[in-house]
Design an enzyme around this catalytic site. Structure first.
Site, PDB file in Angstrom:
ATOM      1  N   HIS A 177      -5.914  -0.842   4.630  1.00  0.00           N
ATOM      2  CA  HIS A 177      -5.454   0.557   4.669  1.00  0.00           C
ATOM      3  C   HIS A 177      -6.642   1.404   5.135  1.00  0.00           C
ATOM      4  O   HIS A 177      -7.543   1.695   4.350  1.00  0.00           O
ATOM      5  CB  HIS A 177      -4.989   0.941   3.255  1.00  0.00           C
ATOM      6  CG  HIS A 177      -4.505   2.364   3.114  1.00  0.00           C
ATOM      7  ND1 HIS A 177      -3.502   2.689   2.233  1.00  0.00           N
ATOM      8  CD2 HIS A 177      -4.871   3.510   3.705  1.00  0.00           C
ATOM      9  CE1 HIS A 177      -3.278   3.996   2.297  1.00  0.00           C
ATOM     10  NE2 HIS A 177      -4.101   4.522   3.173  1.00  0.00           N
ATOM     11  N   CYS A 236      -3.261   7.775   7.592  1.00  0.00           N
ATOM     12  CA  CYS A 236      -3.926   6.472   7.540  1.00  0.00           C
ATOM     13  C   CYS A 236      -3.029   5.422   8.190  1.00  0.00           C
ATOM     14  O   CYS A 236      -1.843   5.646   8.386  1.00  0.00           O
ATOM     15  CB  CYS A 236      -4.180   6.058   6.097  1.00  0.00           C
ATOM     16  SG  CYS A 236      -5.187   7.213   5.171  1.00  0.00           S
ATOM     17  N   THR A 296       0.866  -1.179   0.000  1.00  0.00           N
ATOM     18  CA  THR A 296       0.000   0.000   0.000  1.00  0.00           C
ATOM     19  C   THR A 296       0.901   1.227   0.000  1.00  0.00           C
ATOM     20  O   THR A 296       1.870   1.292   0.752  1.00  0.00           O
ATOM     21  CB  THR A 296      -1.029  -0.030   1.159  1.00  0.00           C
ATOM     22  OG1 THR A 296      -2.023   0.958   0.898  1.00  0.00           O
ATOM     23  CG2 THR A 296      -0.421   0.208   2.526  1.00  0.00           C
TER      24      THR A 296
END
Lengths: 206, 162
Positions: free
Chosen positions: B46, B29, B23
């Site tokens: 994520h 995040c 990711t």
């Protein structure tokens, strides 16, 4: 019509935003030209309502290094505004103001950062003035906060802020040209939806 | 043949065999890596926000929130042969990208995400083996299915393995 999210913006709304973008970009170019002491031309800004994924791609992919300058808006219009400057833009600013050159963002020192922050401040004020004057609303902007990092990481901030409202943002792409440089900057305009509605209403658009 | 499976923002996926999950550019995040070392199944989520219960109208996006994404990820891993008791976790992200944000709803969102992820893992009795969280820079996360190794790449600070 009551706007619920950015997706509901129609072509008239977008035309209004485009006009705000035009005037804001014009003001920004004037300020930029004064700071850099050279003439700066602008192309007609491109304005779109886009998802975060699309914005990330337009910025050269999630890992592309970029300067992000974030300001929050308070007063009659609440929300956020973010400037994204690509490397060539940052270079022109730092070179023009401080006479320094850099190849990589890691070479940008504190002076360079504050020069970029100041440009962000001035450009934000140019846009916000355009909106405030046209719509007869009071808008205050916060002190800008700056980060140089991966585009995806920088975009996560507005994405999270608006995560519970919208997966889309108003994306303005500006192109500035001076005799020697061609610089691209991007502006994310993220008013809260009722603030956006207030702007539209004051401009006579329902 | 090993493939790299990309996990987008507010998304999750799993990998088996020789595959790797990635990711890109986690900011505030958090990337949640779950791993079954016996069945060799890796999962990666994520997440963007800590808590789905504070919001209405989120039923269609469980992958966006720490609390719901962990549950969904475990469910999908189990459907692919993982056992809940084997699961181990590694997490990364939750940075504060901009130093001075006066806006209260945004202040410390990275930190709140990390806290919510830890609480979610605890509820599911999944031990947390490693974390690379907080600070002020973006991270790209690679998670290797054959070994369960989490590799973090940052622009400013280089690369690490966990």
């Amino acid at each position: 019509m009551a706007l619920k999210n950015y997706k509901e913006l129609n072509t008239v709304h977008l035309d209004v935003l485009r006009e705000i973008g035009n005037i804001g970009t014009g003001n920004a170019a004037t300020s930029l030209s004064a700071m850099l002491q050279k003439s700066v031309n602008i192309s007609v800004p491109k304005i779109n309502v886009l998802g975060y994924g699309e914005v990330t791609e337009l910025l050269g992919g999630p890992e592309n290094m970029i300067v992000g300058i974030l300001l929050s808006l308070t007063g009659d219009v609440k929300g956020m505004m973010m400037f994204l400057l690509e490397k060539d833009f940052a270079h022109t600013v730092i070179n023009g103001l401080l006479g320094q050159s850099f190849k990589d963002f890691s070479e940008v020192d504190e002076m360079g950062m504050s020069a970029l922050q100041e440009i962000g401040n001035i450009m934000a004020a140019s846009y916000v003035n355009a909106i405030a004057q046209m719509s007869n609303l009071t808008i205050d902007i916060s002190v800008p906060s700056i980060a140089i990092d991966m585009a995806g990481a920088i975009l996560s901030v507005p994405a999270i802020y608006f995560g519970n409202i919208s997966d889309e943002i108003i994306f303005i792409q500006d192109e500035f040209n001076s005799d020697t440089d061609n610089m691209v900057s991007h502006i994310l305009l993220i008013p809260e939806v009722d603030s956006l509605q207030k702007i539209m209403k004051n401009l006579g658009v329902e | 043949m090993n493939n790299t499976v990309t996990v987008g923002i507010a998304d999750l996926n799993i990998a088996k065999g020789e595959d790797c999950l990635v990711t890109y550019a986690l900011g505030s995040c958090v990337g949640i890596c779950l791993y079954d070392p016996i069945m060799r199944i890796a999962g990666l989520a994520h997440i963007m926000l800590p808590d789905s219960t504070q919001l209405v109208n989120v039923t269609n996006q469980p992958y966006k929130f720490a609390d719901t994404a962990i549950i969904e990820l475990v469910k999908i891993m189990q459907q692919n042969g993982a056992h809940a008791v084997n699961l181990k976790a590694k997490i990364a992200g939750g940075a504060q990208m901009f130093a001075a944000m006066s806006n209260s709803s945004l202040a410390n969102i990275g930190e709140r995400n990390v806290k919510a992820v830890k609480a979610g893992l605890m509820r599911m009795h999944i031990p947390l083996l490693a974390e690379d969280t907080g600070k002020n820079y973006g991270r790209t996360l690679y998670f290797d299915a054959p070994t369960g190794t989490m590799r973090i790449k940052s622009a400013a600070k280089g690369e690490w393995e966990f």
